[in-house]
Design a protein around this motif. Structure first.
Motif, mmCIF file in Angstrom:
data_model
loop_
_atom_site.group_PDB
_atom_site.id
_atom_site.type_symbol
_atom_site.label_atom_id
_atom_site.label_comp_id
_atom_site.label_asym_id
_atom_site.label_seq_id
_atom_site.Cartn_x
_atom_site.Cartn_y
_atom_site.Cartn_z
ATOM 1 N N MET A 171 0.836 -1.209 0.000
ATOM 2 C CA MET A 171 0.000 0.000 0.000
ATOM 3 C C MET A 171 0.869 1.256 0.000
ATOM 4 O O MET A 171 0.580 2.238 -0.703
ATOM 5 C CB MET A 171 -0.907 0.014 1.236
ATOM 6 C CG MET A 171 -1.955 -1.071 1.260
ATOM 7 S SD MET A 171 -2.943 -0.974 2.782
ATOM 8 C CE MET A 171 -3.804 -2.530 2.721
ATOM 9 N N HIS A 207 2.379 1.817 -3.327
ATOM 10 C CA HIS A 207 1.365 2.340 -4.261
ATOM 11 C C HIS A 207 1.114 3.825 -3.998
ATOM 12 O O HIS A 207 0.997 4.614 -4.952
ATOM 13 C CB HIS A 207 0.064 1.558 -4.112
ATOM 14 C CG HIS A 207 -1.076 2.149 -4.873
ATOM 15 N ND1 HIS A 207 -1.145 2.142 -6.256
ATOM 16 C CD2 HIS A 207 -2.200 2.804 -4.432
ATOM 17 C CE1 HIS A 207 -2.248 2.760 -6.642
ATOM 18 N NE2 HIS A 207 -2.917 3.157 -5.557
ATOM 19 N N ALA A 208 1.056 4.203 -2.724
ATOM 20 C CA ALA A 208 0.782 5.606 -2.384
ATOM 21 C C ALA A 208 1.838 6.533 -2.974
ATOM 22 O O ALA A 208 1.525 7.648 -3.426
ATOM 23 C CB ALA A 208 0.721 5.767 -0.871
ATOM 24 N N ILE A 213 1.018 7.605 -6.585
ATOM 25 C CA ILE A 213 -0.197 8.369 -6.898
ATOM 26 C C ILE A 213 0.172 9.788 -7.298
ATOM 27 O O ILE A 213 0.893 10.482 -6.578
ATOM 28 C CB ILE A 213 -1.159 8.379 -5.686
ATOM 29 C CG1 ILE A 213 -1.619 6.947 -5.367
ATOM 30 C CG2 ILE A 213 -2.350 9.279 -5.944
ATOM 31 C CD1 ILE A 213 -2.457 6.829 -4.118
ATOM 32 N N GLU A 248 -5.163 12.817 -3.307
ATOM 33 C CA GLU A 248 -5.387 11.368 -3.243
ATOM 34 C C GLU A 248 -4.269 10.689 -2.443
ATOM 35 O O GLU A 248 -4.517 9.736 -1.695
ATOM 36 C CB GLU A 248 -5.453 10.788 -4.655
ATOM 37 C CG GLU A 248 -6.713 11.174 -5.417
ATOM 38 C CD GLU A 248 -6.777 10.519 -6.793
ATOM 39 O OE1 GLU A 248 -6.040 9.517 -7.009
ATOM 40 O OE2 GLU A 248 -7.553 10.997 -7.634
ATOM 41 N N ARG A 249 -3.029 11.168 -2.642
ATOM 42 C CA ARG A 249 -1.906 10.617 -1.879
ATOM 43 C C ARG A 249 -2.114 10.833 -0.391
ATOM 44 O O ARG A 249 -1.879 9.951 0.428
ATOM 45 C CB ARG A 249 -0.590 11.280 -2.297
ATOM 46 C CG ARG A 249 0.068 10.688 -3.484
ATOM 47 C CD ARG A 249 1.551 11.044 -3.556
ATOM 48 N NE ARG A 249 1.834 12.458 -3.343
ATOM 49 C CZ ARG A 249 1.832 13.362 -4.309
ATOM 50 N NH1 ARG A 249 1.560 13.012 -5.554
ATOM 51 N NH2 ARG A 249 2.106 14.627 -4.037
ATOM 52 N N CYS A 252 -4.972 11.284 1.229
ATOM 53 C CA CYS A 252 -6.063 10.421 1.694
ATOM 54 C C CYS A 252 -5.586 8.984 1.840
ATOM 55 O O CYS A 252 -5.898 8.302 2.816
ATOM 56 C CB CYS A 252 -7.229 10.511 0.713
ATOM 57 S SG CYS A 252 -8.653 9.528 1.206
ATOM 58 N N CYS A 253 -4.793 8.538 0.888
ATOM 59 C CA CYS A 253 -4.269 7.170 0.920
ATOM 60 C C CYS A 253 -3.341 6.988 2.120
ATOM 61 O O CYS A 253 -3.407 5.975 2.824
ATOM 62 C CB CYS A 253 -3.527 6.871 -0.385
ATOM 63 S SG CYS A 253 -2.955 5.166 -0.510
ATOM 64 N N THR A 292 -5.263 6.664 5.325
ATOM 65 C CA THR A 292 -5.893 5.344 5.403
ATOM 66 C C THR A 292 -4.868 4.291 5.808
ATOM 67 O O THR A 292 -5.145 3.416 6.633
ATOM 68 C CB THR A 292 -6.520 4.964 4.050
ATOM 69 O OG1 THR A 292 -7.491 5.963 3.689
ATOM 70 C CG2 THR A 292 -7.193 3.610 4.118
ATOM 71 N N ILE A 293 -3.686 4.385 5.235
ATOM 72 C CA ILE A 293 -2.620 3.431 5.558
ATOM 73 C C ILE A 293 -2.257 3.510 7.038
ATOM 74 O O ILE A 293 -2.075 2.478 7.703
ATOM 75 C CB ILE A 293 -1.374 3.691 4.681
ATOM 76 C CG1 ILE A 293 -1.679 3.344 3.226
ATOM 77 C CG2 ILE A 293 -0.178 2.883 5.189
ATOM 78 C CD1 ILE A 293 -0.581 3.750 2.255
ATOM 79 N N SER A 300 8.220 4.408 3.123
ATOM 80 C CA SER A 300 8.131 4.988 1.773
ATOM 81 C C SER A 300 9.508 5.377 1.242
ATOM 82 O O SER A 300 9.609 5.988 0.169
ATOM 83 C CB SER A 300 7.229 6.226 1.792
ATOM 84 O OG SER A 300 7.872 7.302 2.463
#
Length: 200
Positions: A27, A30-31, A34, A39-40, A42-43, A46-47, A76
């Motif tokens: 995840m 993937h973030a 983005i 969106e990054r 928000c992601c 969530t993570i 990351s």
């Protein structure tokens, strides 16, 4: 032996934070890719919520949430471009190892091992203290602890005379056994130790 179609963890890239598992790492990877920053963001949030479910035993830690964001930053590889709710510049300190503790060496060896280093430090303090109520109280506490130590580590020997002799030897302070009273706890602990040795 390799079997076609099977994917072993040992063949995969090592996880930086194994406690969160490989799915969380995917995840995070993937973030980073983005394109849209909202969106990054928000992601990433969530993570972090998902990460929290993996280490719930650490929730009592006052820095729990900050630690999660620090871990996300590291997972990351510092590439996640978001608005961090905390300063993550010091996140790498998580991986720094503390300096090893100095082990007692030849110069630190105590003269009587059953008393230990802490008691030796107390002996040194008593040698420096002037006479008075404060020193008398420390003498009382020290003598009682010496009696417990003797019972535990001194082959069951707990004679008051030995405590007095050792105290005089290590501190130069003499106690009068005709007037000095040991605590009941010191006598009780010592008697228990002797009874256990007799049973053996």
């Amino acid at each position: 032996m390799e079997i076609k179609g099977l994917d072993y963890n040992t063949q995969r890239e090592a996880l930086m934070m194994p406690e969160y598992g490989r799915e969380i790492q995917k995840m995070v990877d993937h973030a980073v890719t983005i394109a849209n920053k909202d969106e990054r963001q928000c992601c990433a949030e969530t993570i972090v919520r998902m990460m929290a479910t993996k280490v719930q035993q650490q929730r009592e830690n006052s820095e729990f949430e900050r630690t999660l964001w620090d871990h996300l930053y590291l997972m990351s590889h510092k590439k996640l471009d978001i608005d961090w709710p905390y300063d993550v510049k010091e996140a790498e300190k998580i991986h720094t190892k503390p300096q090893p503790m100095k082990l007692p060496g030849k110069t630190d060896r105590v003269q009587l091992r059953h008393y230990g280093h802490l008691m030796e430090a107390t002996f040194a303090k008593l040698r420096e203290m002037p006479e008075g109520e404060e020193r008398n109280e420390l003498v009382r506490i020290t003598a009682n602890q010496m009696k417990r130590d003797l019972a535990t580590w001194g082959h069951g020997s707990m004679e008051d005379e030995r405590v007095a002799a050792d105290l005089l030897r290590f501190t130069g302070i003499e106690i009068d056994l005709n007037t000095f009273k040991f605590d009941r706890s010191a006598n009780g602990d010592a008697n228990d130790q002797q009874k256990k040795k007799k049973r053996k």
